[in-house]
Design a protein around this motif. Structure first.
Motif, PDB file in Angstrom:
ATOM      1  N   ASP A   1      73.871  35.644  88.765  1.00 11.54           N
ATOM      2  CA  ASP A   1      73.330  36.539  87.721  1.00 11.54           C
ATOM      3  C   ASP A   1      73.951  35.991  86.497  1.00 11.54           C
ATOM      4  O   ASP A   1      73.822  36.446  85.359  1.00 11.54           O
ATOM      5  N   HIS A   2      74.970  35.084  86.640  1.00 11.80           N
ATOM      6  CA  HIS A   2      75.746  34.378  85.391  1.00 11.80           C
ATOM      7  C   HIS A   2      75.227  33.039  85.100  1.00 11.80           C
ATOM      8  O   HIS A   2      75.673  32.457  84.253  1.00 11.80           O
TER       9      HIS A   2
ATOM     10  N   ASP B   1      81.848  39.354  84.212  1.00 13.39           N
ATOM     11  CA  ASP B   1      82.433  40.265  85.262  1.00 13.39           C
ATOM     12  C   ASP B   1      83.694  40.570  85.493  1.00 13.39           C
ATOM     13  O   ASP B   1      84.571  39.364  85.627  1.00 13.39           O
TER      14      ASP B   1
ATOM     15  N   HIS C   1      81.734  32.857  85.656  1.00 16.16           N
ATOM     16  CA  HIS C   1      81.976  32.685  87.043  1.00 16.16           C
ATOM     17  C   HIS C   1      80.739  32.422  87.888  1.00 16.16           C
ATOM     18  O   HIS C   1      79.619  32.233  87.338  1.00 16.16           O
TER      19      HIS C   1
ATOM     20  N   HIS D   1      75.356  44.952  81.549  1.00 12.17           N
ATOM     21  CA  HIS D   1      75.618  44.619  83.007  1.00 12.17           C
ATOM     22  C   HIS D   1      75.567  46.074  83.656  1.00 12.17           C
ATOM     23  O   HIS D   1      75.996  46.133  84.852  1.00 12.17           O
TER      24      HIS D   1
HETATM   25 ZN   LIG Z   1      77.276  39.805  87.310  1.00 10.64          ZN
END
Ligand SMILES: [Zn+2]
Ligand SMILES: [Zn+2]
Length: 256
Positions: free
Chosen positions: A70-71, A164, A66, A220
């Protein structure tokens, strides 16, 4: 028939969006099997670990769950590496949500910036072949277009990665018996605040009671939450081993 090659999972980054844990860079997981190499996510700060683990242009594909930084944000150094380290530039296939290339182009205010090295395709709900592996993707509750994925084959255990995810049951259709479940546990043993689309250990415990994965890898974890408490809550619900992964961990998933 020869048995399928094992999956080797190398944890490159397992951090959340921000943290005070030094070295807890953004989500990134390298999966290798029988000559195929797939990268799941490339969050902030994880490009150097990728470049240490494998020559990045050897990847068969990068899968982005997504469009949270942070991805995906280290696709920028990956794009620079492919464009500037080689002559002619090398290219990589990137599967992710719609709008991924536009999002990276916008960072540089330059249409076509991404496409100079990355071939972005929308990750669809249907199975896709990547080298010797099959990728299944399912939409999960998080952003408007967030995916969880399963990497494996028609038989034998595989790897399910949550990305996530705000609703643990969204992952259930991907999980087959003895799969390894790599799952976000953002809120650890604490409650999930209203409106936060992330998981805690209790919701993962409920999921593993019904889906029975062969191993649970937690990741995470947000700043301030106790790793041991999160592991304990999930482990009480499962006979399978439960750990919290760290960068540098290498986990072999036997598929026979
Ligand atoms: Zn994340
Ligand atoms: Zn996110």
């Amino acid at each position: 028939m020869t048995p399928p090659a094992p999956l080797e999972l190398t944890v490159l980054g397992a951090g959340p969006a921000y943290t005070n844990r030094v070295g807890a860079t953004g989500a990134s997981y390298l999966v290798e099997s029988g000559g195929t190499a797939v990268l799941l996510d490339l969050g902030q700060g994880s490009f150097p670990r990728l470049a240490t683990a494998i020559e990045p242009s050897r990847l068969d594909a990068v899968v982005i769950s997504h469009l949270h930084p942070d991805h995906f944000i280290d696709l920028v150094p990956l794009r620079h590496y492919l464009a500037y380290q080689f002559s002619p530039p090398r290219r990589l296939r990137v599967l992710g949500p719609s709008g991924l290339a536009d999002r990276i182009d916008a960072l540089h205010a330059r249409p076509g910036f991404t496409a100079e090295a990355l071939d972005c395709e929308q990750l669809r709900g249907t199975d896709q072949r990547i080298g010797t592996l099959t990728l299944e993707a399912r939409l999960v509750a998080h952003t408007e277009e967030s995916y969880a994925v399963r990497l494996g084959g028609p038989t034998g255990p595989g790897l399910v990665y949550s990305g996530d995810c705000g609703v643990a049951d969204d992952l259930a259709p991907l999980i087959r018996a003895d799969d390894t479940l790599l799952v976000e546990v953002s809120f650890g043993a604490g409650p999930v605040p209203p409106g936060a689309l992330h998981l805690n250990a209790a919701s993962i415990a409920d999921l593993v009671r019904t889906t029975r994965p062969g191993r649970v890898l937690l990741t995470h974890l947000q700043m301030g939450f106790d790793p041991a408490a999160a592991i304990r809550v999930v482990a009480e619900a499962s006979d399978a081993p439960v750990t919290l992964v760290e960068p540098g961990d290498v986990i072999t998933i036997d598929r026979t």
